[in-house]
Design an enzyme around this catalytic site. Structure first.
Site, PDB file in Angstrom:
ATOM      1  N   LYS A 196       0.807  -1.182  -0.090  1.00  0.00           N
ATOM      2  CA  LYS A 196      -0.087   0.019   0.061  1.00  0.00           C
ATOM      3  C   LYS A 196       1.003   1.234   0.086  1.00  0.00           C
ATOM      4  O   LYS A 196       0.424   2.259  -0.484  1.00  0.00           O
ATOM      5  CB  LYS A 196      -0.821   0.023   1.128  1.00  0.00           C
ATOM      6  CG  LYS A 196      -1.835  -1.185   1.370  1.00  0.00           C
ATOM      7  CD  LYS A 196      -2.667  -1.567  -0.075  1.00  0.00           C
ATOM      8  CE  LYS A 196      -3.165  -2.953  -0.094  1.00  0.00           C
ATOM      9  NZ  LYS A 196      -3.619  -3.297  -1.403  1.00  0.00           N
ATOM     10  N   ARG A 372      -8.382  -7.790  -9.388  1.00  0.00           N
ATOM     11  CA  ARG A 372      -8.814  -9.075  -9.801  1.00  0.00           C
ATOM     12  C   ARG A 372     -10.305  -8.767 -10.304  1.00  0.00           C
ATOM     13  O   ARG A 372     -10.833  -7.467 -10.139  1.00  0.00           O
ATOM     14  CB  ARG A 372      -9.011  -9.767  -8.247  1.00  0.00           C
ATOM     15  CG  ARG A 372      -9.842  -8.930  -7.357  1.00  0.00           C
ATOM     16  CD  ARG A 372     -10.194  -9.701  -6.110  1.00  0.00           C
ATOM     17  NE  ARG A 372     -10.901  -8.903  -5.133  1.00  0.00           N
ATOM     18  CZ  ARG A 372     -10.579  -7.902  -4.387  1.00  0.00           C
ATOM     19  NH1 ARG A 372      -9.243  -7.938  -4.232  1.00  0.00           N
ATOM     20  NH2 ARG A 372     -11.500  -7.241  -3.645  1.00  0.00           N
TER      21      ARG A 372
END
Ligand code: MV4
Length: 580
Positions: A196, A372
């Protein structure tokens, strides 16, 4: 309600050569397939690599746990991008992917754990192969076993679905090494987005707005406090390796910082094996708004509008919609362009989602990229008309996108309710069990993406998502009305589900007015409270039994026809969906 019927189980749908656990598993392999199998089996297109299309043991007998589908295989009418795809997942998303493949004329290869021998995805795939014991680390997370099946069956590509190995760069790399196409982004893009702090830095450099914050902070509480003072309280501690809210702590004043820092580091260490944390300004009353993107291998990238996913509980989304009630067309194009810029910064390919946080003042900030296909993709499909799974398969095969940004138009409104086997009145406690009866709603504007059938036992080993109910309407109100109607039609007996919760939300004034934020359920606790006597089910059952035996007594006293005795009680089905 809890499963309590001990009546005879519905016979399992036919799986040729299905192996029962334990005792039956040790029986020698059938040396001869059943006549039914021999008569109808079609082995599908053979692999391009020239491997056997239908794996056979050395003596020509079928592997004991293997199965073949009897349905006629309809090969692609147009040139299919692949002829055989392995689906490295289970449940509703595996079923969803199988459906896309069937429409494209692609042969599907399922994998399953011992807990999923009779799962719907196993029944629907053209062939299915066991990959190990129920725990996912021994089956659905086993890269070696999945690749072994893929190579043995001549799969040209693997679709990972979501969860499990979907965002595992090592899996994507292992697929490439095996000469199999991973249907998703490159391992490098996945790796970059998984960290992140790194993702924040990449986005900042690319000119994507991020929440004011820091890099990873290695120092002690005093150093972290200096940064917090610069940003200004309240701040949010986040795990660098994180995502999904793990290791996150809101800090409102310097006094709370040392203990919250220790907690955040501890949680990050145990969840990710990495105790690096960083700071961000805390965005108050935020909305979770995410943008769907689709990118090919030739540098083309488009966005497909946004989804609002603010109704969630402990980072588990429960209701999603498209479009967001607060995003107008100008804002949509602005955040869409930001999302495209974000994924292009990592040469992203495939379907992906750029998660953003929207502050109360209307500002949007980049949060993370979900590399995804997402659970909530159907709401985008209903509003844009795209089939995201098919597009994902096409771009994975190297085909250029068939659309430009101008071709993306949004019509109407879609809402998705996640139907989970959890009891909302008992703090969403998992409620696995056997589906005793099932009625799936349909009718105008209704789609059900499910992974269950009546008689299926929901395994305890995986997440509790049974199905997704998605409705479309001309506008948000019609989508809500259709959802409320469809939820009334929905019956799942044998396990507790989130259906009663969703029924309440659909008529809640704050939801209906679109006043959503990530704290919605904390702000409206009445939506997750038990509002009826938890014993009502038992009382109704006793009343039904008394009525039944009284009828038998009357019948025998009068000497009535025996058919009365065989009557099947419908007491659970006559309740008009009474909210429990
Ligand atoms: C935030 C935030 C407020 N301010 N960041 C939670 C998971 C991760 N994807 C991002 N999350 C948040 N980040 C700042 N600077 C609030 C959340 C957040 C949240 C975000 C999306 C959906 C639900 C949420 C629930 C609680 C907190």
């Amino acid at each position: 309600m809890k499963s309590r019927s001990t009546g005879p189980r519905r016979p399992a749908p036919s799986i040729e050569g299905r192996r029962k656990p334990a005792a039956a598993a040790r029986k020698p392999a059938q040396s001869k397939p059943s006549p039914r199998t021999e008569l109808h089996v079609e082995s599908g297109p053979s692999a391009k690599q020239g491997k056997d299309a239908a794996p056979k043991a050395a003596n020509g007998a079928r592997e004991p746990s293997e199965r073949r589908v009897i349905r006629r295989f309809r090969p692609a009418t147009a040139q299919a991008p692949f002829s055989r795809i392995l689906i490295a997942n289970r449940g509703e998303i595996a079923v969803r992917i199988i459906r896309a493949c069937e429409e494209m004329g692609i042969w599907t290869i399922a994998v399953f754990s011992d807990a999923d021998r009779e799962a719907l995805h196993v029944l629907m795939a053209r062939e299915a192969h066991p990959i190990g014991p129920p725990p996912s680390r021994d089956s659905y997370l086993r890269i070696d076993k999945i690749l072994e099946v893929a190579k043995r069956t001549g799969a040209e590509a693997i679709h990972p679905g979501y969860g499990f190995l979907a965002e595992n760069p090592a899996f994507a790399a292992a697929c490439a090494d095996a000469g199999i196409v991973f249907i998703g982004p490159s391992p490098e893009a996945m790796e970059a987005m998984g960290d992140k702090v790194r993702a924040r830095a990449i986005m900042q450099r690319a000119g994507v707005p991020v929440v004011p914050g820091t890099e990873a902070l290695a120092g002690d509480a005093a150093e972290v406090a200096r940064h917090a003072r610069d940003i200004g309280y309240p701040v949010l501690l986040k795990a660098a390796a994180g995502g999904g809210g793990k290791g996150m702590r809101a800090v409102r004043s310097e006094a709370e910082l040392p203990s919250l820092l220790a907690q955040a580091r501890g949680e990050a260490k145990s969840a990710f094996g990495d105790d690096r944390v960083f700071l961000e300004k805390l965005v108050l009353r935020p909305r979770h708004i995410e943008v769907q993107v689709l990118a090919d291998a030739h540098g083309h990238c488009i966005h497909l509008g946004e989804r609002e996913c603010s109704i969630q509980r402990r980072h588990q989304k429960l209701i999603e919609e498209c479009p967001s009630p607060v995003v107008d067309e100008a804002t949509r194009q602005r955040i869409g362009a930001i999302a495209v810029k974000a994924v292009q910064a990592v040469q992203y390919r495939s379907a992906g989602t750029v998660e953003m946080l929207r502050g109360d003042d209307g500002s949007f900030y980049f949060m993370e990229v979900n590399a995804r296909l997402q659970v909530e993709h159907p709401v985008t499909e209903l509003v844009t008309g795209f089939d995201l799974v098919k597009e994902q398969i096409r771009v994975a095969a190297g085909e250029p996108l068939r659309f430009q940004q101008e071709d993306v138009t949004m019509k109407g409104h879609a809402i998705e309710c996640r139907i989970v086997a959890e009891d909302p009145a008992r703090n969403f406690m998992p409620a696995p069990g056997t589906i005793q009866a099932l009625r799936i709603p349909s009718g105008p504007g209704v789609r059900d993406d499910g992974g269950i059938y009546a008689g299926f036992t929901v395994p305890v080993h995986y997440d509790a998502l049974l199905s997704k109910l998605i409705t479309w309407g001309d506008d948000r109100q019609e989508a809500i009305d259709r959802m409320a109607r469809a939820l009334e039609e929905y019956r799942i007996e044998g396990v507790d589900t989130s259906i009663p919760f969703h029924r309440k939300v659909m008529r809640h004034p704050a939801f209906c007015s679109g006043d959503l934020h990530t704290g919605f359920l904390e702000e409206h606790p009445e939506l997750v409270r038990a509002d009826t006597d938890p014993w009502l089910d038992e009382i109704a059952l006793v009343a039904a039994a008394v009525a039944h035996f009284r009828r038998i007594e009357l019948a025998s006293a009068r000497g009535t026809d025996r058919t009365l005795l065989n009557a099947v009680s419908r007491w659970k089905w006559a309740d008009r969906g009474f909210d429990r």
